[in-house]
Design an enzyme around this catalytic site. Structure first.
Site: not given
Lengths: 383, 383
Positions: B179, B378
């Site tokens: 990412t 997360n």
């Protein structure tokens, strides 16, 4: 019950002193006959523990009289001495039981890279042999636990015969296989080639489809022993169905007791072009740490499901993917679908359905969430 | 400095209101020429965000006048509307800068599956265009952060020319890519095919060899823009070396800021039969959750390294594997080697050396440990 539920089996579980905690750590399962047919499936890991190398040899003969299992040490990455230790284990059991060592399978579980305390393990075998009983299955199942919080057993009856099983495993669960030791027994009267096919078929769609943490062990062993004591020879499909049910039951229990997990995730991939595609996509979703964290947080984060699917080689078009979480189609045709707030994720079991819209095949993979407890338990394991 | 260190570039970073927090979330990097040559590398994920699909088209022309980057939303899994939004973004920048939209690359990062707030993003482009400056590189780097705790920049000088870069990324780092959004600039005078080869070569051994958590994003973009403003055309090797150094610097910074990580793990695989083998083994070690937990617990658990190696297809013999952790050969020839207690793991950087004893090739992969903080960060991302 468990492995001693079918006729013709005795078992025992004792504390040999392999574990410093003094907990039970040595199990013996004996096939009392009249037949001693057997089959087995072992880890696909190329780094194989000594007992796996040994038991693979034993299984080539198609006959197993007894299985010695220990927790408290994997006897993996232990070189020639490790193999000698496994050999000595089989010899000691052979002497205690009056059988040939070539018919004694061995399975070990625990820390990799350390030697087993043979001065305690060998007397433990004598002790277990002295305690063998047709009611010893439960104690055997208890003795093979490592970080398992419960012992896992299952039993199913056929017509005049039955299948029993015990399993240990609570992490490092992955296809091909997991850190699992499984002993399955049956009093059905079946030859080794039939048992071999049945156990491979059953494992392929059960133990090989649980993937708690993507890690593959050096010690995985699934053994199936047949005593023939029922005098009944069931048809293949009949036997295979019952065996698969026992394996499914045990596999589900492994996922339900995985280290540190707070969710059991059932990932069903539907409308795949092939079964291989369905399994690949299911496993890839199962291993996605970000998704596993999201599920832990009860967050129906379908974007992470699509991200995972996108890394596979399966047949699909991104704009035709649909994803449901607990029955709510939160992703339709590759974009946001029904409201995420409709998804109730309070319960331990979470169902993810990934619709590839590319064919007629499907597969189910079971996984767990990723939690701080998993990190904690596996940060402190060997030190 | 950073992307504005080389001559011929201006940049800006503003708060457009895409992020609810009010933090900077929109960056503009403009190549003021005289050349506008460009090349790029994009995610290998088959589920690609709208800006990736758009920018891939733009790059086919080999010219990029400007890059619009936003944090606060990935614009991935957003269907035709998402693509229209990216198109509108490029058109708005084209109008503000007096260029063609076909030369405006777009990159987005943030949550998957939601639409960008175009009513705030488009005015943000005008605002950024008004603030463009040869000193704006730092503000641009700040505006592309998501969960990054620091902004990441790098610069290296050649002879009469230089390369600058900025990167964002702090998780979901995986080969092919992460990412990450990266913009690299140079005032060297080079044609698109040369830039293309150089950026692919550099990415292959830098960004594609960091693997923080095994997850691959839908938005990864690395762009290289060349203004030619130095009037110098360096030789290929000379340029490629400097570009690789900038990428290495940025890649190391990504790993150092990965979500929740407490350790940066440098995995060097040596004596592999091929470079592919070395990379496969390195990545497999990098993705092993059990090992990542052990490293977090400062436990030199080499058994988990061997378990991971055993799942690869690389050429090796189990009894010839050697593993060092922080320079101590804790595993020799597949068994226990020097004492684990000799390993000092108190520092953030941990070095694992896996010796396959099968050839002359090697590779380095960077990874992170697995921590409760990673899980926490997360679990709570989108909810």
């Amino acid at each position: 019950m468990t492995v001693t539920a079918p006729k013709g089996f005795t078992a025992a579980g004792v504390a040999a002193g392999i574990k410093e905690s003094g907990q039970p750590d040595l199990a013996l399962v004996v096939n009392e006959g009249p037949r001693r047919a057997a089959a087995g499936v072992f880890t696909a890991n190329r780094v194989k523990a000594a007992p796996v190398l040994w038991s693979q040899q034993v299984l080539r003969g198609g006959e197993v009289s007894a299985v010695v299992l220990n927790s408290g040490g994997a006897n993996a990455c232990t070189g020639p001495k490790g193999f000698q230790d496994t050999h000595a284990t089989a010899e000691r059991a052979a002497a205690a039981l009056g059988h040939s060592a070539a018919e004694i399978a061995v399975a070990s579980t625990g820390l990799i890279g350390t030697y087993l305390p043979m001065d305690r393990l060998l007397p433990g075998i004598d002790k277990a042999a002295a305690e063998l009983s047709p009611h010893g299955g439960e104690r055997a199942a208890i003795a093979i636990r490592t970080t398992d919080t419960v012992h896992k057993t299952a039993v199913r009856a056929g017509e005049g015969w039955s299948v029993g099983g015990m399993a240990k495993g609570a992490g490092m669960l992955a296809p091909g296989l997991a850190t699992l030791l499984v002993v399955l027994t049956t009093d059905a009267d079946l030859a080794p080639p039939v048992l071999d096919k049945a156990v491979r078929d059953a494992v392929r769609t059960t133990f090989e489809r649980v993937d708690s943490d993507g890690c593959m062990s050096t010690n995985d062993t699934v053994l199936l022993l047949a005593s023939g004591a029922s005098g009944v020879t069931p048809g293949y499909e009949e036997f295979a169905d019952v065996l698969r049910e026992v394996c499914e039951d045990l596999a589900r229990k492994l996922i339900g007791d995985a280290e540190g997990a707070s969710k059991d995730i059932r990932i069903e991939v539907i409308h795949a072009a092939t079964e291989d595609d369905a399994v690949e996509v299911g496993r890839t979703i199962a291993r996605n740490n970000l998704l596993k964290c999201a599920i832990h947080g009860e967050d129906p984060n379908w974007g992470r499901v699509l991200s995972a699917i996108g890394t596979t080689k399966a047949v699909f078009e991104p704009e035709r993917l649909n994803v449901a979480i607990n029955g709510v189609w939160v992703c339709r045709e590759g974009s946001a679908g029904d409201g995420r707030d409709l998804v109730d994720m309070r319960f331990r079991e979470v169902r993810i359905t990934a619709d590839l819209d590319a064919g007629t095949h499907s597969a189910v993979i079971w996984a767990n969430d990723l939690t701080a407890e998993y990190v904690h338990e596996n940060s402190a394991y060997s030190s």
